[in-house]
Design a protein around this motif. Structure first.
Motif, PDB file in Angstrom:
ATOM      1  N   ASP B   7      44.326  37.121  46.063  1.00 42.82           N
ATOM      2  CA  ASP B   7      43.683  35.821  46.181  1.00 42.82           C
ATOM      3  C   ASP B   7      42.767  35.521  44.995  1.00 42.82           C
ATOM      4  O   ASP B   7      42.629  34.375  44.592  1.00 42.82           O
ATOM      5  CB  ASP B   7      42.885  35.723  47.487  1.00 42.82           C
ATOM      6  CG  ASP B   7      43.751  35.166  48.607  1.00 42.82           C
ATOM      7  OD1 ASP B   7      44.856  34.671  48.311  1.00 42.82           O
ATOM      8  OD2 ASP B   7      43.339  35.238  49.773  1.00 42.82           O
ATOM      9  N   VAL B   8      42.108  36.558  44.485  1.00 43.58           N
ATOM     10  CA  VAL B   8      41.249  36.362  43.315  1.00 43.58           C
ATOM     11  C   VAL B   8      41.623  37.393  42.268  1.00 43.58           C
ATOM     12  O   VAL B   8      41.754  38.581  42.577  1.00 43.58           O
ATOM     13  CB  VAL B   8      39.752  36.534  43.665  1.00 43.58           C
ATOM     14  CG1 VAL B   8      38.891  36.362  42.417  1.00 43.58           C
ATOM     15  CG2 VAL B   8      39.333  35.561  44.734  1.00 43.58           C
ATOM     16  N   ARG B   9      41.827  36.931  41.062  1.00 43.47           N
ATOM     17  CA  ARG B   9      42.099  37.881  39.984  1.00 43.47           C
ATOM     18  C   ARG B   9      41.258  37.519  38.777  1.00 43.47           C
ATOM     19  O   ARG B   9      41.250  36.382  38.316  1.00 43.47           O
ATOM     20  CB  ARG B   9      43.595  37.851  39.630  1.00 43.47           C
ATOM     21  CG  ARG B   9      43.903  38.463  38.256  1.00 43.47           C
ATOM     22  CD  ARG B   9      45.358  38.698  38.056  1.00 43.47           C
ATOM     23  NE  ARG B   9      45.813  39.838  38.828  1.00 43.47           N
ATOM     24  CZ  ARG B   9      47.105  40.137  39.012  1.00 43.47           C
ATOM     25  NH1 ARG B   9      48.044  39.365  38.505  1.00 43.47           N
ATOM     26  NH2 ARG B   9      47.439  41.205  39.698  1.00 43.47           N
ATOM     27  N   LEU B  10      40.517  38.516  38.278  1.00 33.89           N
ATOM     28  CA  LEU B  10      39.797  38.353  37.011  1.00 33.89           C
ATOM     29  C   LEU B  10      40.484  39.237  35.994  1.00 33.89           C
ATOM     30  O   LEU B  10      40.693  40.426  36.257  1.00 33.89           O
ATOM     31  CB  LEU B  10      38.327  38.784  37.144  1.00 33.89           C
ATOM     32  CG  LEU B  10      37.451  38.035  38.141  1.00 33.89           C
ATOM     33  CD1 LEU B  10      36.043  38.587  38.128  1.00 33.89           C
ATOM     34  CD2 LEU B  10      37.424  36.562  37.812  1.00 33.89           C
ATOM     35  N   GLU B  11      40.864  38.662  34.856  1.00 35.92           N
ATOM     36  CA  GLU B  11      41.550  39.430  33.820  1.00 35.92           C
ATOM     37  C   GLU B  11      40.695  39.500  32.578  1.00 35.92           C
ATOM     38  O   GLU B  11      40.518  38.502  31.881  1.00 35.92           O
ATOM     39  CB  GLU B  11      42.879  38.748  33.463  1.00 35.92           C
ATOM     40  CG  GLU B  11      44.083  39.373  34.132  1.00 35.92           C
ATOM     41  CD  GLU B  11      45.346  38.575  33.789  1.00 35.92           C
ATOM     42  OE1 GLU B  11      46.296  38.662  34.570  1.00 35.92           O
ATOM     43  OE2 GLU B  11      45.353  37.880  32.754  1.00 35.92           O
ATOM     44  N   ASN B  12      40.136  40.649  32.304  1.00 36.31           N
ATOM     45  CA  ASN B  12      39.348  40.879  31.084  1.00 36.31           C
ATOM     46  C   ASN B  12      38.371  39.747  30.818  1.00 36.31           C
ATOM     47  O   ASN B  12      38.304  39.197  29.725  1.00 36.31           O
ATOM     48  CB  ASN B  12      40.285  41.040  29.871  1.00 36.31           C
ATOM     49  CG  ASN B  12      41.358  42.068  30.141  1.00 36.31           C
ATOM     50  OD1 ASN B  12      42.501  41.724  30.452  1.00 36.31           O
ATOM     51  ND2 ASN B  12      40.976  43.329  30.074  1.00 36.31           N
ATOM     52  N   GLY B  62      39.014  35.824  28.560  1.00 39.42           N
ATOM     53  CA  GLY B  62      39.639  36.265  29.790  1.00 39.42           C
ATOM     54  C   GLY B  62      40.164  35.121  30.629  1.00 39.42           C
ATOM     55  O   GLY B  62      40.039  33.957  30.253  1.00 39.42           O
ATOM     56  N   ALA B  63      40.762  35.464  31.769  1.00 40.79           N
ATOM     57  CA  ALA B  63      41.383  34.449  32.619  1.00 40.79           C
ATOM     58  C   ALA B  63      41.034  34.713  34.080  1.00 40.79           C
ATOM     59  O   ALA B  63      40.814  35.848  34.483  1.00 40.79           O
ATOM     60  CB  ALA B  63      42.893  34.454  32.431  1.00 40.79           C
ATOM     61  N   ILE B  64      40.964  33.629  34.864  1.00 39.56           N
ATOM     62  CA  ILE B  64      40.628  33.730  36.282  1.00 39.56           C
ATOM     63  C   ILE B  64      41.728  33.033  37.074  1.00 39.56           C
ATOM     64  O   ILE B  64      42.181  31.942  36.715  1.00 39.56           O
ATOM     65  CB  ILE B  64      39.273  33.047  36.561  1.00 39.56           C
ATOM     66  CG1 ILE B  64      38.170  33.739  35.758  1.00 39.56           C
ATOM     67  CG2 ILE B  64      38.939  33.087  38.046  1.00 39.56           C
ATOM     68  CD1 ILE B  64      36.874  32.977  35.711  1.00 39.56           C
ATOM     69  N   ILE B  66      42.941  31.958  41.148  1.00 40.52           N
ATOM     70  CA  ILE B  66      42.700  31.907  42.584  1.00 40.52           C
ATOM     71  C   ILE B  66      44.035  31.606  43.245  1.00 40.52           C
ATOM     72  O   ILE B  66      44.688  30.602  42.904  1.00 40.52           O
ATOM     73  CB  ILE B  66      41.667  30.823  42.939  1.00 40.52           C
ATOM     74  CG1 ILE B  66      40.305  31.198  42.353  1.00 40.52           C
ATOM     75  CG2 ILE B  66      41.554  30.661  44.451  1.00 40.52           C
ATOM     76  CD1 ILE B  66      39.205  30.178  42.589  1.00 40.52           C
ATOM     77  N   ARG B  67      44.470  32.475  44.146  1.00 41.08           N
ATOM     78  CA  ARG B  67      45.791  32.361  44.783  1.00 41.08           C
ATOM     79  C   ARG B  67      46.882  32.123  43.748  1.00 41.08           C
ATOM     80  O   ARG B  67      47.713  31.232  43.896  1.00 41.08           O
ATOM     81  CB  ARG B  67      45.803  31.209  45.784  1.00 41.08           C
ATOM     82  CG  ARG B  67      45.234  31.637  47.097  1.00 41.08           C
ATOM     83  CD  ARG B  67      46.066  31.303  48.292  1.00 41.08           C
ATOM     84  NE  ARG B  67      45.442  32.017  49.413  1.00 41.08           N
ATOM     85  CZ  ARG B  67      45.036  31.444  50.522  1.00 41.08           C
ATOM     86  NH1 ARG B  67      45.240  30.174  50.724  1.00 41.08           N
ATOM     87  NH2 ARG B  67      44.468  32.172  51.462  1.00 41.08           N
ATOM     88  N   GLY B  68      46.837  32.871  42.675  1.00 43.47           N
ATOM     89  CA  GLY B  68      47.908  32.797  41.697  1.00 43.47           C
ATOM     90  C   GLY B  68      47.794  31.660  40.695  1.00 43.47           C
ATOM     91  O   GLY B  68      48.488  31.656  39.688  1.00 43.47           O
ATOM     92  N   ALA B  69      46.921  30.683  40.979  1.00 37.89           N
ATOM     93  CA  ALA B  69      46.804  29.556  40.062  1.00 37.89           C
ATOM     94  C   ALA B  69      45.734  29.869  39.022  1.00 37.89           C
ATOM     95  O   ALA B  69      44.636  30.301  39.363  1.00 37.89           O
ATOM     96  CB  ALA B  69      46.423  28.300  40.832  1.00 37.89           C
TER      97      ALA B  69
END
Lengths: 298, 356, 263
Positions: B7-12, B62-64, B66-69
């Motif tokens: 649901d939440v992804r933080l990338e670098n 970096g990139a954030i 929410i639910r894949g978007a």
């Protein structure tokens, strides 16, 4: 301390003495306000209800004829109408200009905000006659505007810019504008940014955040600013006389002129009509903006 | 809940303010339904991380998602989340019902449905009777619940909580911890929770990330980060630890013998002879006995009675060692200041820390 | 879109400050004019209008009278304000709210009505002259002094007074040895503010001044109603601007002007 030994015990008498002593120091300012503020105003109101007299300050019979003369005469009704128009224009234009300026000030760093506030406080300390003279210097026959326009050969002869309702509105609006800006800026600066953020987190864009959150939360500052500017407009005899000229009259001009003509009862009635206008418009502002909402009172 | 959906992804993700790096290269995945906590002292970057997810701050790198978007460049009001603020940020000019309905109104939910859902949300937090009150007329705990109802009624992909219990007093806070946890379990809403209170994080979370100076030091389940802290910071920030330094004198089959200066200890650790190691032992894992029972010799310096436990401070050749004893029996109270004692621990209770 | 909004706001702010300060700046510039009549820009620079100002008897006597009225009313207003604020700061709830509204009422009350009421009152009791004006200006200036003294008393640590009393100081010595030395910036600023307000006041002065006791603003007003050598007014205005700048900077040093704007 021997002098306080009576008051030191916890008896009801001691309490009473202590109360009396603390009130005795404030008695002087309270008395002063009663004698020189509340008293004269009450007296003026009573005089407004008395018959005029040729020999004395006022007659002895109670009557409403002074008010009837103001409210029954089309001449005075037109003046009241014009007073309301000028007040509405001054207050409305000041609000339109002040709100964005206040938003800009609220965004500033504390250091710049203080500088802006000082720049706004300073002109308020100057006498209004000096600031009105400034507008005479700008709008007068040999004033800055006419000089520039003549030299640019846009006009041949100087324009008559002074002595008009526009000059009065422009002058009063700019003279009173700092009050409005300071009032709104204070309420915007004190706003916790989390309110706007909460609105955004719930899906409100910038416009809807403003309509539903920022504007209602700033309404105490807006209401206070509008009331202050409107009240001061009602009183600003000197500015109105200087920029509007001898033939331009608002309520305040009539109050002053009738007093100078020793029509005490009539000018007292005019003064209370003016106060009625102030209170009525003040109440209307509160009713429309409902600043009490912010304190959680419906 | 479908496991594996993130649901939440933080990338670098990094964030700098005026050349100060508040968040440094943080990567986190939060699967659906998880209660995830960011724990750390003030200024560690946890709130900034939350505000990056909310969109109130924009990452420097970096990139954030929410639910894949990808939402990195999406303004806050178009992201699928809702938030409970530290001071609740209930709109003071709106009633409770209007506050709760605000998000639905912004989503253009029609009036009758809006009212019904707001009512249900208030009932969910057991405040249906206060719908027409204004925020000022409510207690802190009630305000907290309304803020929660306002955030949950929009059925967000993720619920962000910015120290929402910080403004409450201790007793109320503990009640709300349980209530919040129950509600989250029931609704299964993915939750990102920011706190500086380690007990709160341990109580509520499925997973905890411990942050320090903008960096995540360790991520794991509460038990994992408490029992197996990887760094000295984690070991000392989460609870209390005794730290020991020594040098490996013998190593074989995943165990190492370490010389502490005042004795020898055996650790579960793959090391090399001569390597300097630092390890931590939780005070409640330390056993205390008479000198005759064996262990490291020490002297009782101070005894503090704390109700549930008794804390005993030992002096071991100039090192301070803390021992927590349960007051289950009167054993713990038998010790006196100045007593000579011996202490020891089970081999697996000692956790070797990364040198940092 | 947000950027655009900010640019728009800053532009309006620039225009607003120009409208607020511009006319006064023009006045200050032309006061140094060497010309006989108002011309902009001035053909040359000189101090002749300042010289003329100080040679004009009615102007200088109005200036001195304004100073006297301002100073006397400011001192009285500050004393009254301090008495009032000391009491109000110890009250809670309704009493405090009521007294605060009373002492700040002249701020919002239409001053023209107050001027008329006082004139009629003075006529009835056969009072007036400079004394009547000074008392009226005490009333007008007191709200400002009251707010400033109250603000400094509110941030003053009340336990210091308790400490002084526990050491044997009575109420008077406590005030003069402990309280006043700490709150004096607020008290002095309050006095300066009351002076400034009195110095520029028009609406009450319109009614209560007379031949031989005109304040400077009323003298200027009279001058401006008839066409004449208006540049002497520019000089008078510049002097007032200079004086206000000095006083405003003093207040800024003492308590901060921005803080006053807050109340």
């Amino acid at each position: 301390m021997p002098s306080s030994s009576i008051a030191a015990d916890g008896s009801p008498l001691g309490d009473l003495l202590r109360q009396l002593r603390s009130w005795s120091l404030v008695a002087l300012p309270i008395l002063f306000f009663l004698i020189f503020f509340a008293g004269p105003l009450l007296y003026l109101f009573v005089v407004s209800l008395l018959e005029p007299s040729q020999t004395e300050l006022y007659g002895t019979n109670v009557t409403l004829q002074n008010y009837a003369k103001v409210l029954g005469d089309e001449f005075y009704l037109r003046i009241i109408q014009r007073t309301l128009l000028v007040g509405a224009l001054v207050t409305g234009i000041a609000l339109l200009i002040a709100y964005p300026v206040a938003m800009a000030i609220a965004r500033m760093t504390p250091r710049w905000r203080i500088i802006a506030m000082i720049a706004l406080m300073f002109p308020l300390m100057l006498s209004n006659v000096v600031r009105a003279y400034g507008w005479i210097a700008v709008l007068g026959r040999q004033g800055v505007v006419n000089t520039v326009l003549t030299q640019a050969e846009i006009i041949d002869a100087p324009l008559a810019l002074l002595y008009s309702i526009e000059a009065v509105v422009l002058g009063l609006m700019t003279i009173l504008l700092p009050y409005m800006i300071i009032s709104i800026a204070n309420s915007l600066t004190g706003l916790d940014r989390s309110y706007a953020e909460a609105a955004q987190s719930l899906g409100a864009g910038p416009l809807r955040t403003f309509i539903h959150v920022t504007w209602p939360l700033s309404s105490p500052g807006v209401a206070a600013g509008m009331q202050l500017v409107f009240f001061l407009t009602l009183s600003a005899y000197v500015t109105i006389a200087l920029l509007g000229g001898p033939r331009f009259s608002l309520l305040v001009s009539m109050v002053y002129r009738s007093a100078m003509a020793f029509q005490w009862t009539f000018s007292a009635a005019l003064a209370f009509v003016l106060l009625g206008v102030a209170l009525g418009v003040g109440a209307l502002i509160m009713l429309v903006l409902r600043p009490g909402r912010v304190q959680g009172r419906g | 809940m479908a496991a594996g959906e993130i649901d939440v992804r933080l990338e670098n993700v990094s964030k700098s303010f005026d050349r100060v790096e508040a968040v440094k290269d943080v990567s986190v995945d939060i699967p659906r339904g998880q209660f995830f906590s960011l724990l750390g002292p003030s200024g560690c970057g946890k709130t900034t991380t939350l505000r990056l997810v909310a969109g109130f701050e924009h990452p420097s790198a970096g990139a954030i998602y929410i639910r894949g978007a990808a939402v990195t460049r999406v303004p806050p009001y178009r992201r699928d989340y809702s938030m409970v603020f530290q001071n609740f940020a209930l709109f003071p000019h709106l009633t409770m019902a209007e506050n709760v309905a605000f998000g639905l109104r912004m989503r253009r939910v029609p009036g009758p449905e809006r009212a019904r859902r707001a009512r249900e949300a208030l009932a969910m937090v057991k405040l249906e009777g206060l719908a027409e009150r204004y925020p000022r007329q409510l207690s802190g705990g009630q305000q907290q619940r309304v803020a929660l109802a306002r955030a949950l009624v929009v059925q967000p992909a993720v619920l962000l909580l910015d120290e929402p219990l910080g403004a409450l007093d201790k007793k109320l806070r503990e009640e709300m911890q349980v209530e919040l946890r129950e509600l989250q379990h029931r609704l299964g809403t993915t939750t990102l929770f920011v706190t500086h209170d380690q007990e709160e994080a341990l109580t509520m979370s499925d997973r905890i990330a411990i942050m320090r100076d903008g960096v995540i030091e360790q991520i794991g389940q509460p038990r994992e980060v408490y029992e197996r802290p990887r760094t000295e910071f984690v070991a000392s920030f989460l609870g209390v630890s005794n730290f020991f330094d020594g040098r490996i004198t013998a190593a074989a089959n995943g165990s190492a013998t370490v010389d502490l200066g005042f004795g020898q200890a055996v650790l579960s650790h793959r090391g090399t002879v001569g390597e300097a190691v630092r390890f931590a032992v939780r005070p409640e894992k330390v056993r205390l006995g008479q000198i005759s029972t064996g262990g490291f010799a020490a002297q009782v310096r101070e005894i503090v009675y704390r109700g549930v436990t008794t804390h005993i401070y030992l002096d071991c050749h100039g090192n301070e060692v803390i021992v927590f004893l349960q007051n289950a029996s009167s054993d713990a109270l038998a010790w006196r200041i100045g007593d000579a004692v011996a202490f020891s621990w089970e081999r697996d209770s000692a956790v070797v820390l990364d040198r940092g | 879109m947000i950027r655009l909004g900010h640019i728009l706001q800053n532009t309006i702010a620039g225009i607003a400050f120009l409208l607020i300060l511009g006319p006064t700046i023009v006045v200050v510039l032309v006061s140094f004019s060497s010309a006989e009549t108002f011309t902009f820009p001035p053909p040359g620079l000189s101090l002749r209008w300042f010289v003329e100002f100080f040679q004009a008897d009615n102007m200088t006597s109005a200036f001195l009278f304004s100073m006297r009225v301002g100073a006397t009313s400011a001192v009285c207003a500050t004393v009254l304000a301090t008495l009032a604020a000391r009491f109000v700061v110890r009250q809670r709830g309704v009493t405090s709210g009521l007294l605060q509204s009373l002492f700040t009422a002249p701020l919002v009350f239409p001053a023209i009505i107050l001027g008329l009421a006082l004139l009629l009152f003075y006529r009835t009791i056969n009072f007036g002259g400079p004394g009547g004006l000074i008392l009226a200006h005490v009333l007008i200036g007191m709200p400002y002094a009251f707010r400033l003294v109250l603000a400094s008393l509110q941030s003053f640590n009340q336990t210091l007074e308790e400490a002084a009393q526990s050491l044997g100081a009575g109420p008077f010595r406590t005030f003069f040895l402990v309280t006043l030395p700490i709150i004096w910036p607020g008290v002095l600023s309050g006095g300066l503010f009351a002076f400034i307000v009195s110095f520029g006041e028009l609406n009450v002065a319109l009614f209560l001044t007379g031949p031989g006791y005109n304040t400077l603003p009323i003298e200027i007003f009279g001058y401006l109603q008839f066409p004449g050598r208006q540049l002497i007014i520019a000089a008078a205005s510049t002097l007032q601007v200079a004086m206000i700048i000095v006083l405003a900077l003093t207040i800024e040093r003492l308590v901060g002007l921005a803080r006053i704007g807050k109340s």
